[in-house]
Design a protein around this motif. Structure first.
Motif, PDB file in Angstrom:
ATOM      1  N   TRP A   1       0.861  -1.193   0.000  1.00  0.00           N
ATOM      2  CA  TRP A   1       0.000   0.000   0.000  1.00  0.00           C
ATOM      3  C   TRP A   1       0.884   1.226   0.000  1.00  0.00           C
TER       4      TRP A   1
ATOM      5  N   ASP B   1      -4.472   2.269  -4.668  1.00  0.00           N
ATOM      6  CA  ASP B   1      -3.231   2.504  -3.926  1.00  0.00           C
ATOM      7  C   ASP B   1      -2.741   1.219  -3.268  1.00  0.00           C
ATOM      8  N   HIS B   2      -3.446   0.105  -3.506  1.00  0.00           N
ATOM      9  CA  HIS B   2      -3.017  -1.215  -3.036  1.00  0.00           C
ATOM     10  C   HIS B   2      -2.412  -1.987  -4.207  1.00  0.00           C
TER      11      HIS B   2
ATOM     12  N   ASP C   1      -1.582  -5.726   2.806  1.00  0.00           N
ATOM     13  CA  ASP C   1      -2.251  -6.853   2.171  1.00  0.00           C
ATOM     14  C   ASP C   1      -1.439  -8.133   2.352  1.00  0.00           C
TER      15      ASP C   1
END
Length: 130
Positions: free
Chosen positions: A25, A66-67, A40
């Protein structure tokens, strides 16, 4: 978070890790306000790891979100595709009505296993683009 961690422990889940950059992220475009964290994860229990002993997990590059997505491959012969084999799809295309119809129709009318299905969908979208 404590309840979530307890749930993971209760199910005997372990973090599978991944290869690639350390964070999943990112927020902020400039060095002065850039934040990078590993948020994540992919988790599995020992039964799953015994069933798929040759798995690999790779962190992909983020585009819209943004991940960063994490890609899990269950096959032992996994290798990164070369540039000639790489299918790149402009995510803006999904905003086109025809693209959504193509994907929905393909997905509803195709009964292959997921990796084959995704590959065939990529071929279908490449034909549509060209």
């Amino acid at each position: 978070m404590d309840a979530f961690r307890s749930s993971l422990e209760g199910c005997n889940f372990s973090d599978l890790g991944y290869s690639g950059r350390l964070y999943t992220w990112e927020r902020g475009k400039f060095p002065s306000n850039n934040i990078q964290q590993r948020l994540d994860r992919i988790v599995a229990n020992s039964h799953w790891m015994e069933a798929f002993p040759d798995f690999s997990v790779r962190r992909l590059t983020h585009t819209i979100s943004d991940h960063c997505p994490l890609l899990i491959n269950l096959a032992a012969d996994f290798s990164a595709p070369n540039q000639a084999q790489c299918f790149r799809f402009n995510a803006d295309r999904v905003l086109e009505e025809e693209c959504g119809e193509i994907i929905s129709s393909f997905w509803a009318n195709n009964n292959h296993h997921l990796p084959i299905k995704l590959n065939l969908l990529g071929i279908t979208l490449q034909q549509w683009i060209s």
